[in-house]
Design an enzyme around this catalytic site. Structure first.
Site, mmCIF file in Angstrom:
data_model
loop_
_atom_site.group_PDB
_atom_site.id
_atom_site.type_symbol
_atom_site.label_atom_id
_atom_site.label_comp_id
_atom_site.label_asym_id
_atom_site.label_seq_id
_atom_site.Cartn_x
_atom_site.Cartn_y
_atom_site.Cartn_z
ATOM 1 N N GLU A 389 38.459 86.196 19.780
ATOM 2 C CA GLU A 389 37.420 86.132 20.818
ATOM 3 C C GLU A 389 36.001 85.979 20.274
ATOM 4 O O GLU A 389 35.044 86.461 20.887
ATOM 5 C CB GLU A 389 37.480 87.366 21.716
ATOM 6 C CG GLU A 389 38.787 87.477 22.499
ATOM 7 C CD GLU A 389 38.771 88.560 23.551
ATOM 8 O OE1 GLU A 389 38.021 89.533 23.374
ATOM 9 O OE2 GLU A 389 39.499 88.425 24.547
ATOM 10 N N GLU A 450 46.578 86.784 25.791
ATOM 11 C CA GLU A 450 46.354 88.106 26.388
ATOM 12 C C GLU A 450 46.181 87.931 27.890
ATOM 13 O O GLU A 450 45.618 86.928 28.336
ATOM 14 C CB GLU A 450 45.074 88.781 25.855
ATOM 15 C CG GLU A 450 45.150 89.243 24.427
ATOM 16 C CD GLU A 450 43.861 89.951 23.971
ATOM 17 O OE1 GLU A 450 43.220 90.628 24.808
ATOM 18 O OE2 GLU A 450 43.516 89.815 22.793
HETATM 19 C C1 GAL Z 1 40.542 91.541 24.837
HETATM 20 C C2 GAL Z 1 40.617 91.869 23.348
HETATM 21 C C3 GAL Z 1 41.628 92.940 23.046
HETATM 22 C C4 GAL Z 1 41.464 94.071 24.005
HETATM 23 C C5 GAL Z 1 41.634 93.555 25.388
HETATM 24 C C6 GAL Z 1 41.608 94.643 26.431
HETATM 25 O O1 GAL Z 1 39.367 90.912 25.157
HETATM 26 O O2 GAL Z 1 40.952 90.705 22.630
HETATM 27 O O3 GAL Z 1 41.488 93.385 21.732
HETATM 28 O O4 GAL Z 1 40.218 94.646 23.833
HETATM 29 O O5 GAL Z 1 40.581 92.651 25.655
HETATM 30 O O6 GAL Z 1 41.993 94.100 27.639
#
Ligand code: GAL
Length: 732
Positions: A389, A450
């Site tokens: 990110e 994610e």
């Molecule tokens: C994302 C990040 C993860 C975690 C997640 C929580 O943006 O890559 O490490 O923080 O959010 O939802």
């Protein structure tokens, strides 16, 4: 000849930066893997692990050197190590997630005891990835992975890169880059032979090669011609066949090195059509992210726990892929993924922030260290070569991609981003998609890396409606991605709850984002994943309810959600047959096994009414195959101790999880029976956990770590108004 000797016992540790004249008596004896601080489950200050510590190990050479070179190999130490032998610095390493080695030949004395010292800085050093800004996880501290001593002859195999070719044809073959090191000041001619062996002992030998090695340098020789293999067994999700490559080096007729590497025959490719193909067949990827965090012991989990995580993700959660967010993880975890057929997307350390040139240099070094360590693993299908990110950085990400392709031309790269218009320098557009649906890909191939996470944090002891909605959010996104042919798959955030900084999470240093809690105990979202397992593997049926009269707003239990892979379910409440139900295909048209929604439950369960027994029966191919019955009592009746293993190795490090649970007379967990549970241990082992443990949620776990003496260990648990529970574990 080569010898590799585990070097994990008889270390000394002190949580301070001390000079050589501080006596050993001020140190504590420890075994690796080691955490520099044992924590409670939550509500602690991460500054407590951020200090410089000193590790010592006094040792005589376990074997005579006989002219061999001697290396010390660290699998991982958090986060900056300076290593000394007999007071002389042999090297340093900045980075906590990748392995490092030093040649200590010229520093050891063969005739007497030697002193190995590691000065380890475990602070969140802004000059080392992932630090420099805040990150949503904790790294913890300590020499948290294993260490080994390695003896090699002056000419030895330094690295092996096995590449399988023409895997899907009738004549597959193997090509191997063998990096040979000649540490002597003379040119040496050696004979290199190679063979491939199957798990059941079948061996195919290859012609040997004479190779002239120039003095004092390494030389890469490519072995070709391992073509006589005939039909091979492919490495697949259901049948992960593994092969061993054996390399033998001879000099003047004498064997001087023998090196084996495990590999598999498989073709893994993200194609332009958006799909992921394993061995030529399209496979939709369904998975979860994993942090290496464990309660109490931080990241210092030994092999057994690492392997168990892979098993949980594959067999309890039915996933076919895991992302090692956000760093290379234990070799034991990756080895287990190879062995059981679980795909891996592995990535370099980092989180949103990109540091200065030196910091970026470490990142490039991490790309190299990760790929050199892991490029023979069939389970790994892609390298993550962006800082998770982060913003675009053309120069850095051109460099990481080029390096990855150079070190491993067989695998594609991804780079996890959270904005769609980011510069696309990788092979696969890997995207964190928190839209709670799945956006149409702008670039292809496209993998969702994610979703969910902080959009819907859920504790295992939250109100039932929230737990159900949490599960359904995972179900909806997976359902949607399955409908999109331009999406290769979706990896949810995340498998397990994890400790984090105070800038994130629920204010107690935990992100409750897992489909399981930090003890790897299931929330309903875990049941959703589990229910996608094929019924031919095993039937799954989980009613997503604690079956109470009034935990939901307004009371009752309407609708009832059941996660199951059955074709149909029969629902009974008390003596009433509520009906036979089919999966909710209207809401989830694409899932292999849509959840069941049972409406009208308010007729049977009313505010203030009686709570009859719930009985759900699952049918597969017309046959009843599984039944769940929930007869509830509000009275805590049992304290249960449930260890994962009844036998551990008495090596000072082997560890098992022991789940404890407060249940009613029928064995149902009572999530709101808040009680203090205390433990006694008798025997040569140590318990890691808060003792007494203020139990919320009805279940939690401790870790039992073996000592170094064999024997029986009895653990006894006590809670007010409940009979004691006890288990015995055998240390061998
Ligand atoms: C994302 C990040 C993860 C975690 C997640 C929580 O943006 O890559 O490490 O923080 O959010 O939802």
């Amino acid at each position: 000849m080569r010898s590799i000797i585990p070097f994990n016992t008889d270390w000394l540790f002190t949580p301070a930066d001390v000079s050589a004249d501080v006596p050993d008596s001020q140190f504590e004896p420890i075994t690796l893997p080691h955490t520099n601080k044992v924590f409670p489950y939550h509500n602690f200050d991460n500054h407590e692990y951020q200090f410089i510590s000193t590790y010592r190990k006094r040792f005589k050479l376990p074997e005579p050197r006989d002219g061999r070179r001697l290396f010390i190999d660290f699998e991982g130490a958090m986060i900056a190590s300076e290593v000394f032998v007999n007071g002389v610095k042999v090297g340093d390493y900045e980075g906590g997630f990748t392995p490092f080695s030093f040649d200590i030949t010229d520093f050891v004395d063969e005739t007497r005891e030697n002193l190995l010292t590691v000065r380890l800085d475990s602070s969140e050093r802004p000059d080392i990835p992932p630090f420099g800004f805040v990150v949503d996880y904790l790294t913890f501290g300590g020499i948290y992975r294993e260490v080994a001593l390695r003896y090699v002859e002056p000419v030895y195999v330094k690295d092996v890169f096995v590449r399988t070719k023409d895997v899907l044809t009738k004549s597959p073959s193997v090509e191997v880059d063998v990096t040979l090191m000649n540490h002597s000041s003379q040119p040496v001619t050696i004979t290199l032979s190679s063979a491939v062996a199957t798990a059941d002992g079948l061996r195919i030998d290859n012609d040997s090669n004479q190779i002239a090695l120039p003095p004092n340098q390494e030389h890469v020789f490519t072995v070709v011609g391992l073509t006589a293999l005939g039909q091979v067994e492919l490495w697949s999700l259901t049948h992960p066949a593994l092969y061993t490559l054996e390399l033998e080096v001879r000099h003047n007729g004498q064997q001087i090195d023998l090196q084996t590497s495990t590999f598999g025959f498989r073709e893994a490719e993200f194609r332009k059509d958006g799909g992921f193909y394993l061995n030529g067949e399209r496979v939709k990827l369904i998975g979860l992210n994993r942090h290496q965090t464990y309660a109490y012991i931080g990241a210092a989990a030994p092999a057994r726990l690492q392997r168990k995580d892979a098993d949980i993700i594959k067999y309890e959660l039915g996933c076919n892929i895991v992302r090692t967010s956000h760093y290379p993880q234990s070799k034991h975890f990756i080895n287990r993924c190879d062995a059981i057929g679980l795909l891996v997307f592995e990535e370099i350390p980092g989180w949103q922030h990109i540091g200065d040139n030196d910091w970026q240099g470490i990142s490039l070094r991490d790309v190299e260290a990760m790929i050199l360590r892991d490029r023979n693993h069939p389970s790994i299908i892609m390298w993550g070569v962006r800082i998770n990110e982060s913003q675009d950085n053309t120069a850095l990400y051109r460099a990481t991609n080029d390096l990855a392709h150079k070190l491993d031309p067989t695998r594609q790269t991804g780079g996890v981003r959270y904005f769609q218009n980011s510069e696309f320098l990788e092979d696969v557009f890997t995207y964190n998609d928190f839209s709670n649906t799945v956006v149409d890909p702008v670039n292809m191939p496209h993998l969702v890396t994610e979703f969910n996470g902080h959009m819907y944090p859920t504790k295992s002891f939250d109100q039932e409606e929230r737990l159900v909605e949490h599960a359904l959010r995972h179900a909806r996104v997976q359902d949607k991605q399955l409908s999109m042919s331009s999406v290769a798959g979706a990896i949810g955030w995340c498998a397990f709850d994890y400790n984090t900084h105070k800038e994130f999470g629920s204010g107690d240093m935990i992100c409750y984002h897992g489909v399981m809690d930090m003890f790897r105990l299931p929330k309903y979202a875990a049941y959703f994943y589990e229910s996608q397992i094929s019924p031919d593997v095993r039937p799954v049926l989980r009613a997503a309810t604690i079956w109470s009269m009034g935990d939901r707003s307004g009371g009752g239990n309407d609708p009832l959600t059941v996660f199951s892979n059955c074709d149909e379910i029969d629902v009974h409440v008390g003596d009433n047959h509520i009906g036979r139900f089919q999966p909710d295909r209207a809401a989830f048209p694409n899932l292999p096994h849509a959840p069941f929604t049972v409406p009208g439950m308010q007729l049977w369960l009313t505010w203030g009414g009686k709570l009859p027994v719930l009985r759900v029966q699952g049918y597969y191919n017309g046959q009843p195959v599984i039944e769940q019955k929930i007869d509830c009592s509000p009275q805590p009746a049992q304290l249960l101790l449930l260890p994962d293993d009844l036998e551990l190795n008495a090596d000072g490090a082997d560890t098992t999880r022991i789940v404890f649970k407060i249940a009613d007379q029928y064995g149902n967990r009572l999530p709101f029976a808040i009680k203090s549970v205390s433990f006694e241990v008798e025997g040569p082992a140590e318990l890691y956990g808060e003792n007494p443990f203020p139990l919320v949620g009805g279940h939690a776990a401790m870790y039992l770590r073996a000592g170094r003496n064999p024997g029986l260990v009895t653990i006894r648990a006590k809670a007010d108004r409940l009979p004691d529970a006890s288990v015995t574990i055998n240390l061998i």
